[in-house]
Design a protein around this motif. Sequence first.
Motif, PDB file in Angstrom:
ATOM      1  N   VAL A  99     -67.785 -56.074   0.302  1.00 25.55           N
ATOM      2  CA  VAL A  99     -69.230 -56.021   1.505  1.00 25.55           C
ATOM      3  C   VAL A  99     -69.775 -55.409   0.836  1.00 25.55           C
ATOM      4  CG1 VAL A  99     -68.988 -53.539   1.933  1.00 25.55           C
ATOM      5  CG2 VAL A  99     -69.460 -55.301   3.648  1.00 25.55           C
ATOM      6  N   VAL A 109     -69.959 -60.393   3.976  1.00 27.16           N
ATOM      7  CA  VAL A 109     -68.481 -59.992   3.168  1.00 27.16           C
ATOM      8  C   VAL A 109     -67.843 -61.224   2.894  1.00 27.16           C
ATOM      9  CG1 VAL A 109     -66.670 -59.585   3.962  1.00 27.16           C
ATOM     10  CG2 VAL A 109     -68.365 -58.505   5.382  1.00 27.16           C
ATOM     11  N   ARG A 128     -65.351 -62.293   8.518  1.00 25.12           N
ATOM     12  CA  ARG A 128     -66.387 -62.577   7.667  1.00 25.12           C
ATOM     13  C   ARG A 128     -66.697 -62.784   9.345  1.00 25.12           C
ATOM     14  NH1 ARG A 128     -70.632 -65.332   7.078  1.00 25.12           N
ATOM     15  NH2 ARG A 128     -71.645 -64.077   5.227  1.00 25.12           N
ATOM     16  N   SER A 130     -66.441 -62.465  12.614  1.00 26.48           N
ATOM     17  CA  SER A 130     -66.027 -60.884  13.175  1.00 26.48           C
ATOM     18  C   SER A 130     -66.725 -59.408  12.704  1.00 26.48           C
ATOM     19  CB  SER A 130     -64.339 -60.403  13.759  1.00 26.48           C
ATOM     20  OG  SER A 130     -64.262 -61.845  14.148  1.00 26.48           O
ATOM     21  N   ALA A 131     -67.059 -59.864  10.858  1.00 35.36           N
ATOM     22  CA  ALA A 131     -67.356 -58.022  10.683  1.00 35.36           C
ATOM     23  C   ALA A 131     -68.471 -58.423  10.450  1.00 35.36           C
ATOM     24  CB  ALA A 131     -66.798 -58.381   9.006  1.00 35.36           C
ATOM     25  N   SER A 136     -69.052 -53.624  11.582  1.00 35.42           N
ATOM     26  CA  SER A 136     -67.918 -52.498  10.557  1.00 35.42           C
ATOM     27  C   SER A 136     -66.359 -53.566  10.838  1.00 35.42           C
ATOM     28  CB  SER A 136     -67.757 -51.596  12.272  1.00 35.42           C
ATOM     29  OG  SER A 136     -66.862 -52.290  13.317  1.00 35.42           O
ATOM     30  N   ALA A 137     -65.667 -52.571  10.283  1.00 36.84           N
ATOM     31  CA  ALA A 137     -64.218 -52.855  10.006  1.00 36.84           C
ATOM     32  C   ALA A 137     -62.978 -52.972  11.220  1.00 36.84           C
ATOM     33  CB  ALA A 137     -63.169 -52.397   8.725  1.00 36.84           C
ATOM     34  N   ILE A 139     -62.625 -55.163  13.825  1.00 37.36           N
ATOM     35  CA  ILE A 139     -62.290 -56.337  13.971  1.00 37.36           C
ATOM     36  C   ILE A 139     -61.036 -56.677  14.893  1.00 37.36           C
ATOM     37  CG2 ILE A 139     -64.425 -56.943  12.690  1.00 37.36           C
ATOM     38  CD1 ILE A 139     -62.242 -58.017  10.245  1.00 37.36           C
ATOM     39  N   LYS A 153     -59.202 -55.826   7.448  1.00 38.59           N
ATOM     40  CA  LYS A 153     -59.652 -55.464   7.737  1.00 38.59           C
ATOM     41  C   LYS A 153     -59.457 -53.721   6.883  1.00 38.59           C
ATOM     42  CE  LYS A 153     -57.554 -55.287  10.990  1.00 38.59           C
ATOM     43  NZ  LYS A 153     -57.367 -55.516  12.999  1.00 38.59           N
ATOM     44  N   LEU A 156     -61.836 -53.667   3.460  1.00 36.98           N
ATOM     45  CA  LEU A 156     -63.275 -53.753   4.106  1.00 36.98           C
ATOM     46  C   LEU A 156     -63.805 -52.415   4.492  1.00 36.98           C
ATOM     47  CD1 LEU A 156     -66.543 -55.361   5.495  1.00 36.98           C
ATOM     48  CD2 LEU A 156     -64.900 -55.331   7.592  1.00 36.98           C
ATOM     49  N   GLN A 157     -62.781 -51.706   5.509  1.00 39.87           N
ATOM     50  CA  GLN A 157     -62.758 -49.904   5.995  1.00 39.87           C
ATOM     51  C   GLN A 157     -62.852 -49.741   4.249  1.00 39.87           C
ATOM     52  OE1 GLN A 157     -63.406 -49.125   8.987  1.00 39.87           O
ATOM     53  NE2 GLN A 157     -64.427 -47.414   7.522  1.00 39.87           N
TER      54      GLN A 157
END
Length: 164
Positions: A99, A109, A128, A130-131, A136-137, A139, A153, A156-157
């Motif tokens: 990220v 991302v 990508r 959606s994020a 945020s994660a 999604i 997810k 990403l989080q």
Amino acid sequence: MKRAIPVLALSVAGLVPVWIYSPSAAHEGELSEVAAPPAQEQQQAAPQTTTTAPKTTGSAPKTTGSAPKTTQQTQQQAQNRTVPGPAVNTSEGTVQVQVTLQGTKIVDVKALRAPNSNPTRMALPLLRESALKAQSADIDTVSGATATSDGYKQSLQAALDQAK
């Protein structure tokens, strides 16, 4: 019995290419992107310098009360930082994202690693997007690529948590 020998010979001849086949690096079951900095960062990293002769007008330059902002100060304010997430093992393969943040805003991302399957290739741009939209994660899962979506997810989080 007359047919057994030709059938056996043709079966072996048909299996030889299967035994000899070895997949190339691009088909080994995992996508891998090289994390290149966004075009904006590349432009900032290599500032253009031009040299021109100063114009003389015969009068002293006017000064204002404050110094103008330099491009270096502006660049420091707009610094992007890139945080890789952990590699998450899923039932379809390993998923890892990176990220890029500008302050607290997600600006990019990238999927560093992902399973090499058609549903995954179709899902990555959706994940990508959606994020970036959600910032945020949190999604939605992409239908048909549930395992990849869940790994995306999670990675990403973890990257967002690490960036705090």
